[in-house]
Design a protein around this motif. Structure first.
Motif, PDB file in Angstrom:
ATOM      1  N   VAL A 150       0.827  -1.210   0.000  1.00 34.73           N
ATOM      2  CA  VAL A 150       0.000   0.000   0.000  1.00 34.73           C
ATOM      3  C   VAL A 150       0.871   1.274   0.000  1.00 34.73           C
ATOM      4  O   VAL A 150       0.768   2.077  -0.929  1.00 34.73           O
ATOM      5  N   PRO A 151       1.786   1.451   0.995  1.00 39.53           N
ATOM      6  CA  PRO A 151       2.669   2.618   0.898  1.00 39.53           C
ATOM      7  C   PRO A 151       3.589   2.573  -0.326  1.00 39.53           C
ATOM      8  O   PRO A 151       3.839   3.619  -0.938  1.00 39.53           O
ATOM      9  N   LEU A 152       4.045   1.391  -0.709  1.00 40.42           N
ATOM     10  CA  LEU A 152       4.907   1.295  -1.890  1.00 40.42           C
ATOM     11  C   LEU A 152       4.144   1.743  -3.146  1.00 40.42           C
ATOM     12  O   LEU A 152       4.653   2.519  -3.954  1.00 40.42           O
ATOM     13  N   GLY A 153       2.909   1.254  -3.255  1.00 44.08           N
ATOM     14  CA  GLY A 153       2.069   1.616  -4.398  1.00 44.08           C
ATOM     15  C   GLY A 153       1.766   3.104  -4.441  1.00 44.08           C
ATOM     16  O   GLY A 153       1.723   3.709  -5.515  1.00 44.08           O
ATOM     17  N   GLU A 154       1.573   3.707  -3.267  1.00 45.52           N
ATOM     18  CA  GLU A 154       1.345   5.158  -3.212  1.00 45.52           C
ATOM     19  C   GLU A 154       2.576   5.899  -3.720  1.00 45.52           C
ATOM     20  O   GLU A 154       2.469   6.871  -4.474  1.00 45.52           O
ATOM     21  N   TRP A 155       3.739   5.420  -3.296  1.00 42.14           N
ATOM     22  CA  TRP A 155       4.988   6.047  -3.741  1.00 42.14           C
ATOM     23  C   TRP A 155       5.136   5.941  -5.263  1.00 42.14           C
ATOM     24  O   TRP A 155       5.501   6.910  -5.932  1.00 42.14           O
ATOM     25  N   VAL A 156       4.809   4.771  -5.811  1.00 47.63           N
ATOM     26  CA  VAL A 156       4.926   4.553  -7.264  1.00 47.63           C
ATOM     27  C   VAL A 156       4.043   5.548  -8.016  1.00 47.63           C
ATOM     28  O   VAL A 156       4.474   6.159  -8.999  1.00 47.63           O
ATOM     29  N   ILE A 157       2.820   5.752  -7.531  1.00 45.87           N
ATOM     30  CA  ILE A 157       1.901   6.675  -8.212  1.00 45.87           C
ATOM     31  C   ILE A 157       2.404   8.118  -8.131  1.00 45.87           C
ATOM     32  O   ILE A 157       2.394   8.847  -9.127  1.00 45.87           O
ATOM     33  N   LEU A 158       2.890   8.517  -6.948  1.00 48.94           N
ATOM     34  CA  LEU A 158       3.449   9.875  -6.792  1.00 48.94           C
ATOM     35  C   LEU A 158       4.611  10.099  -7.746  1.00 48.94           C
ATOM     36  O   LEU A 158       4.715  11.133  -8.407  1.00 48.94           O
ATOM     37  N   GLU A 159       5.484   9.102  -7.803  1.00 46.96           N
ATOM     38  CA  GLU A 159       6.669   9.175  -8.659  1.00 46.96           C
ATOM     39  C   GLU A 159       6.261   9.261 -10.140  1.00 46.96           C
ATOM     40  O   GLU A 159       6.831  10.055 -10.896  1.00 46.96           O
ATOM     41  N   ALA A 160       5.284   8.458 -10.529  1.00 47.37           N
ATOM     42  CA  ALA A 160       4.807   8.483 -11.918  1.00 47.37           C
ATOM     43  C   ALA A 160       4.203   9.853 -12.248  1.00 47.37           C
ATOM     44  O   ALA A 160       4.403  10.382 -13.344  1.00 47.37           O
ATOM     45  N   CYS A 161       3.487  10.440 -11.281  1.00 52.62           N
ATOM     46  CA  CYS A 161       2.923  11.779 -11.483  1.00 52.62           C
ATOM     47  C   CYS A 161       4.050  12.795 -11.684  1.00 52.62           C
ATOM     48  O   CYS A 161       3.953  13.674 -12.550  1.00 52.62           O
ATOM     49  N   GLY A 162       5.116  12.662 -10.908  1.00 48.74           N
ATOM     50  CA  GLY A 162       6.273  13.548 -11.041  1.00 48.74           C
ATOM     51  C   GLY A 162       6.891  13.435 -12.431  1.00 48.74           C
ATOM     52  O   GLY A 162       7.232  14.446 -13.055  1.00 48.74           O
ATOM     53  N   ALA A 163       6.990  12.205 -12.936  1.00 49.11           N
ATOM     54  CA  ALA A 163       7.556  11.987 -14.271  1.00 49.11           C
ATOM     55  C   ALA A 163       6.659  12.614 -15.342  1.00 49.11           C
ATOM     56  O   ALA A 163       7.150  13.222 -16.295  1.00 49.11           O
ATOM     57  N   LEU A 164       5.335  12.487 -15.166  1.00 52.75           N
ATOM     58  CA  LEU A 164       4.412  13.088 -16.136  1.00 52.75           C
ATOM     59  C   LEU A 164       4.558  14.601 -16.161  1.00 52.75           C
ATOM     60  O   LEU A 164       4.546  15.224 -17.230  1.00 52.75           O
ATOM     61  N   LYS A 165       4.723  15.211 -14.971  1.00 54.51           N
ATOM     62  CA  LYS A 165       4.898  16.671 -14.916  1.00 54.51           C
ATOM     63  C   LYS A 165       6.205  17.082 -15.575  1.00 54.51           C
ATOM     64  O   LYS A 165       6.266  18.093 -16.272  1.00 54.51           O
ATOM     65  N   ALA A 166       7.266  16.287 -15.361  1.00 56.03           N
ATOM     66  CA  ALA A 166       8.569  16.601 -15.969  1.00 56.03           C
ATOM     67  C   ALA A 166       8.469  16.527 -17.497  1.00 56.03           C
ATOM     68  O   ALA A 166       9.027  17.369 -18.203  1.00 56.03           O
ATOM     69  N   LEU A 167       7.728  15.554 -18.013  1.00 56.96           N
ATOM     70  CA  LEU A 167       7.564  15.431 -19.471  1.00 56.96           C
ATOM     71  C   LEU A 167       6.764  16.607 -20.018  1.00 56.96           C
ATOM     72  O   LEU A 167       7.092  17.160 -21.062  1.00 56.96           O
ATOM     73  N   GLU A 168       5.728  16.971 -19.268  1.00 58.28           N
ATOM     74  CA  GLU A 168       4.898  18.094 -19.688  1.00 58.28           C
ATOM     75  C   GLU A 168       5.753  19.363 -19.798  1.00 58.28           C
ATOM     76  O   GLU A 168       5.614  20.132 -20.755  1.00 58.28           O
ATOM     77  N   ALA A 169       6.668  19.553 -18.836  1.00 59.12           N
ATOM     78  CA  ALA A 169       7.548  20.722 -18.846  1.00 59.12           C
ATOM     79  C   ALA A 169       8.458  20.719 -20.080  1.00 59.12           C
ATOM     80  O   ALA A 169       8.921  21.771 -20.519  1.00 59.12           O
ATOM     81  N   LEU A 170       8.702  19.525 -20.625  1.00 64.80           N
ATOM     82  CA  LEU A 170       9.528  19.422 -21.836  1.00 64.80           C
ATOM     83  C   LEU A 170       8.668  19.551 -23.101  1.00 64.80           C
ATOM     84  O   LEU A 170       9.163  19.371 -24.217  1.00 64.80           O
ATOM     85  N   GLY A 171       7.398  19.799 -22.911  1.00 67.45           N
ATOM     86  CA  GLY A 171       6.507  19.955 -24.064  1.00 67.45           C
ATOM     87  C   GLY A 171       5.931  18.639 -24.561  1.00 67.45           C
ATOM     88  O   GLY A 171       5.331  18.575 -25.626  1.00 67.45           O
ATOM     89  N   ILE A 172       6.129  17.568 -23.787  1.00 69.48           N
ATOM     90  CA  ILE A 172       5.583  16.269 -24.192  1.00 69.48           C
ATOM     91  C   ILE A 172       4.254  16.045 -23.482  1.00 69.48           C
ATOM     92  O   ILE A 172       4.207  15.838 -22.269  1.00 69.48           O
ATOM     93  N   GLU A 173       3.184  16.120 -24.262  1.00 64.55           N
ATOM     94  CA  GLU A 173       1.860  15.941 -23.678  1.00 64.55           C
ATOM     95  C   GLU A 173       1.208  14.694 -24.280  1.00 64.55           C
ATOM     96  O   GLU A 173       1.806  14.048 -25.131  1.00 64.55           O
ATOM     97  N   ASP A 174       0.026  14.367 -23.819  1.00 69.43           N
ATOM     98  CA  ASP A 174      -0.673  13.164 -24.302  1.00 69.43           C
ATOM     99  C   ASP A 174       0.117  11.886 -24.067  1.00 69.43           C
ATOM    100  O   ASP A 174      -0.081  10.898 -24.757  1.00 69.43           O
ATOM    101  N   PHE A 175       1.052  11.916 -23.160  1.00 73.78           N
ATOM    102  CA  PHE A 175       1.839  10.729 -22.868  1.00 73.78           C
ATOM    103  C   PHE A 175       1.166   9.995 -21.707  1.00 73.78           C
ATOM    104  O   PHE A 175       0.675  10.625 -20.768  1.00 73.78           O
ATOM    105  N   VAL A 176       1.138   8.672 -21.778  1.00 71.92           N
ATOM    106  CA  VAL A 176       0.463   7.887 -20.734  1.00 71.92           C
ATOM    107  C   VAL A 176       1.485   7.038 -19.973  1.00 71.92           C
ATOM    108  O   VAL A 176       2.225   6.274 -20.577  1.00 71.92           O
ATOM    109  N   ILE A 177       1.513   7.202 -18.673  1.00 71.64           N
ATOM    110  CA  ILE A 177       2.350   6.308 -17.855  1.00 71.64           C
ATOM    111  C   ILE A 177       1.437   5.334 -17.129  1.00 71.64           C
ATOM    112  O   ILE A 177       0.434   5.725 -16.526  1.00 71.64           O
ATOM    113  N   SER A 178       1.790   4.046 -17.223  1.00 74.77           N
ATOM    114  CA  SER A 178       0.999   3.050 -16.498  1.00 74.77           C
ATOM    115  C   SER A 178       1.773   2.561 -15.285  1.00 74.77           C
ATOM    116  O   SER A 178       3.000   2.471 -15.311  1.00 74.77           O
ATOM    117  N   VAL A 179       1.035   2.272 -14.234  1.00 75.57           N
ATOM    118  CA  VAL A 179       1.619   1.668 -13.036  1.00 75.57           C
ATOM    119  C   VAL A 179       0.891   0.350 -12.765  1.00 75.57           C
ATOM    120  O   VAL A 179      -0.269   0.195 -13.127  1.00 75.57           O
TER     121      VAL A 179
END
Ligand code: C2E
Ligand code: MG
Ligand code: MG
Ligand code: MG
Length: 281
Positions: free
Chosen positions: A88-117
């Motif tokens: 449960v805590p591990l899974g929460e961490w994975v989702i937070l981390e994936a959200c961080g990666a999505l924001k970093a991609l967005e900042a690079l102008g990469i949108e419509d990208f899907v990350i799965s966990v």
């Protein structure tokens, strides 16, 4: 003689068992420290659209960088995490981390990208899971449609009624859903039809048949089944040109596998996307 042998065997087994229990407890203790110690790292395996060759998403795969044992694969610790509840805590961490990666991609102008966990049934069963996920996404400023949740067929079919309710709640948030390792569990087709999922992932064992026999009846049937249920189909574990050709010929939608790329660090994924790398031909 036989009797004493039997007795020795018995002692032998109980010693082994003790060791196993001991190892398990050690693992559990170090696992619970690992998240706080920043020992967990996500790798991102690209997913490619088979028609355009473009990288359209990535699957987040957790790795444990253990200070003594080195890199530990998920198969070595996810089962312990599931049993102990640490998932449960591990899974929460994975989702937070994936959200961080999505924001970093967005900042690079990469949108419509899907990350799965990957999600364990234990997470899915948590009462507040969907509402908590909604909060996490809102807080991170991530559009739900950029996050995908993968649950294995066998975990879904274990308790299909409950799974269906949980999936419906998640679907209502706008996240994408997929059934992982499809074909290895025992699916009830009537439930399959009711699950509000977007993707079916063909288990990689069926692509092994292409390598061995040049074809796979099962993979073909799964592609047809998915499409008839209005789902998209992705093949995992694609390693050869022959497998790729087979998937293209049979109208599979996406692929992931070593043929294109293993799981990458976030930096390498960003680099790959910035130079617009494509699957050839
Ligand atoms: P999965 O979700 O089915 O992930 C696919 C596995 O196949 C990954 O192994 C991936 O590295 C491997 N793979 C990818 N391409 C190829 C290929 O071309 N050939 C071969 N032979 N293998 C390939 P990995 O990373 O060891 O993960 C194993 C399993 O651990 C995953 O299976 C998933 O069920 C679980 N897992 C990984 N990360 C998480 C997580 O964050 N949470 C949970 N609950 N489970 C996770
Ligand atoms: Mg998966
Ligand atoms: Mg899989
Ligand atoms: Mg798997």
């Amino acid at each position: 003689h036989a009797k004493s042998l039997g007795k020795n065997n018995c002692q032998f087994y109980s010693m082994e068992l003790n060791q196993v229990v001991h190892q398990h407890l050690l693992l559990e203790a170090s696992l619970s420290r690992a998240i706080g110690n920043h020992e967990m790292v996500l790798g991102y395996q690209p997913k490619v659209d088979l028609r355009t060759g473009k990288v359209v998403g990535a699957e987040a795969l957790v790795r444990w960088h253990h200070p003594i044992n080195g890199v530990v694969a998920p198969d070595q610790f996810i089962p312990v995490a599931e049993e102990s509840g640490l998932i449960v805590p591990l899974g929460e961490w994975v989702i937070l981390e994936a959200c961080g990666a999505l924001k970093a991609l967005e900042a690079l102008g990469i949108e419509d990208f899907v990350i799965s966990v990957n999600l364990s049934a234990r997470q899915l069963r948590q009462r507040q899971f969907a509402s908590q996920l909604a909060r996490t996404l809102a807080h991170a400023g991530v559009n739900p449609r950029n996050l995908e949740l993968e649950v294995t067929e066998s975990q879904l079919m274990d308790h299909p009624e409950e799974a269906m309710e949980a999936l419906a709640e998640l679907k209502a948030l706008g996240v994408r859903l997929s059934i992982d390792d499809f074909g290895t569990g025992y699916s009830s087709l009537s439930y399959l039809q009711k699950f509000p999922v977007d993707f079916i992932k063909i288990d990689r064992s069926f692509l092994g048949d292409v390598a061995e026999h040049g074809h796979t009846v099962i993979a073909r049937a799964i592609i047809a089944l998915g499409h008839n249920l209005q789902m998209k189909v992705i093949a995992e574990g694609v390693e050869t040109r022959e497998q790729l050709a087979f998937l293209r010929e049979h109208d599979c939608d996406q692929m992931q596998g070593y043929y294109f790329s293993p799981a990458l660090s976030q930096a390498s994924l960003e680099e790959l996307l910035c130079r617009d790398a494509r699957l050839p031909g």
